[in-house]
Design a protein around this motif. Sequence first.
Motif, short mmCIF file in Angstrom:
data_model
loop_
_atom_site.label_atom_id
_atom_site.label_comp_id
_atom_site.label_asym_id
_atom_site.label_seq_id
_atom_site.Cartn_x
_atom_site.Cartn_y
_atom_site.Cartn_z
N UNK A 266 0.83 -1.21 0.00
CA UNK A 266 0.00 0.00 0.00
C UNK A 266 0.87 1.26 0.00
N UNK A 267 1.89 1.29 0.84
CA UNK A 267 2.78 2.46 0.88
C UNK A 267 3.49 2.63 -0.47
N UNK A 268 3.94 1.52 -1.04
CA UNK A 268 4.60 1.57 -2.34
C UNK A 268 3.69 2.12 -3.42
N UNK A 269 2.45 1.66 -3.45
CA UNK A 269 1.49 2.18 -4.43
C UNK A 269 1.24 3.66 -4.21
N UNK A 270 1.06 4.04 -2.96
CA UNK A 270 0.78 5.45 -2.65
C UNK A 270 1.97 6.34 -3.00
N UNK A 271 3.17 5.81 -2.93
CA UNK A 271 4.36 6.61 -3.23
C UNK A 271 4.39 7.06 -4.69
N UNK A 272 3.58 6.43 -5.53
CA UNK A 272 3.48 6.87 -6.92
C UNK A 272 3.06 8.32 -7.04
N UNK A 273 2.39 8.85 -6.02
CA UNK A 273 1.99 10.26 -5.99
C UNK A 273 3.23 11.15 -6.02
N UNK A 274 4.28 10.72 -5.37
CA UNK A 274 5.49 11.53 -5.25
C UNK A 274 6.52 11.22 -6.33
N UNK A 275 6.41 10.04 -6.94
CA UNK A 275 7.43 9.61 -7.90
C UNK A 275 7.03 9.95 -9.33
N UNK B 79 -2.11 5.50 -9.14
CA UNK B 79 -1.47 4.88 -7.98
C UNK B 79 -2.23 5.14 -6.69
N UNK B 80 -2.78 6.33 -6.53
CA UNK B 80 -3.60 6.61 -5.34
C UNK B 80 -4.84 5.73 -5.35
N UNK B 81 -5.49 5.64 -6.51
CA UNK B 81 -6.69 4.82 -6.61
C UNK B 81 -6.38 3.36 -6.29
N UNK B 82 -5.28 2.84 -6.83
CA UNK B 82 -4.90 1.45 -6.55
C UNK B 82 -4.64 1.25 -5.06
N UNK B 83 -3.94 2.18 -4.43
CA UNK B 83 -3.65 2.07 -3.00
C UNK B 83 -4.94 2.05 -2.18
N UNK B 84 -5.87 2.93 -2.50
CA UNK B 84 -7.13 3.01 -1.76
C UNK B 84 -7.98 1.76 -2.01
N UNK B 85 -8.09 1.36 -3.25
CA UNK B 85 -8.92 0.19 -3.60
C UNK B 85 -8.37 -1.07 -2.94
N UNK B 86 -7.07 -1.27 -3.04
CA UNK B 86 -6.47 -2.47 -2.45
C UNK B 86 -6.63 -2.46 -0.93
N UNK C 253 -3.62 -8.97 -5.79
CA UNK C 253 -2.99 -7.88 -5.04
C UNK C 253 -1.49 -7.88 -5.25
N UNK C 254 -0.85 -9.04 -5.13
CA UNK C 254 0.60 -9.09 -5.26
C UNK C 254 1.05 -8.93 -6.71
N UNK C 255 0.22 -9.27 -7.66
CA UNK C 255 0.55 -8.99 -9.07
C UNK C 255 0.52 -7.49 -9.33
N UNK C 256 -0.51 -6.83 -8.84
CA UNK C 256 -0.58 -5.37 -8.97
C UNK C 256 0.62 -4.73 -8.28
N UNK C 257 0.93 -5.20 -7.08
CA UNK C 257 2.10 -4.70 -6.36
C UNK C 257 3.38 -4.90 -7.14
N UNK C 258 3.54 -6.06 -7.74
CA UNK C 258 4.75 -6.35 -8.51
C UNK C 258 4.89 -5.41 -9.69
N UNK C 259 3.83 -5.24 -10.47
CA UNK C 259 3.88 -4.34 -11.62
C UNK C 259 4.14 -2.90 -11.18
N UNK C 260 3.52 -2.51 -10.08
CA UNK C 260 3.72 -1.15 -9.57
C UNK C 260 5.15 -0.94 -9.11
#
Length: 112
Positions: free
Chosen positions: A19-28, A38-45, A73-80
């Motif tokens: 979740x933190x990794x996905x949310x970090x997309x906001x800053x990266x 990335x925010x939507x994915x973090x919230x949805x997951x 979830x872990x596939x989305x995390x891996x791609x992210x």
Amino acid sequence: MLLAGLVLGIRFLLEVCTVIGLFSGVFIKKEIYQKLIFVALAVIITFIWAKYGAPKSPTVLTGGAKLILELAVYSIGTFAFFSLFGNKIGIAYFLIASLDLLLMYLLNLQGH
């Protein structure tokens, strides 16, 4: 059992890091649409995991349905993680998630 505790601890850290990794997309990421994705994915997951993946949830999934949720979830995390942090971090995340998931099922820890 020490191994079971270690696997469960890694599982918890993996969930938080996902979740933190996905949310970090906001800053990266630079483009606004990427930040929103990335925010939507973090919230949805977070909400889906809290409702269907958390062991103490009244609506927790079991069996094959839980495995499908975990794989998604872990596939989305891996791609992210590949997209956000590059190959080394993406591969490390993939290997940790895969090994943890395998051990969760081999040690029959899905209900914990």
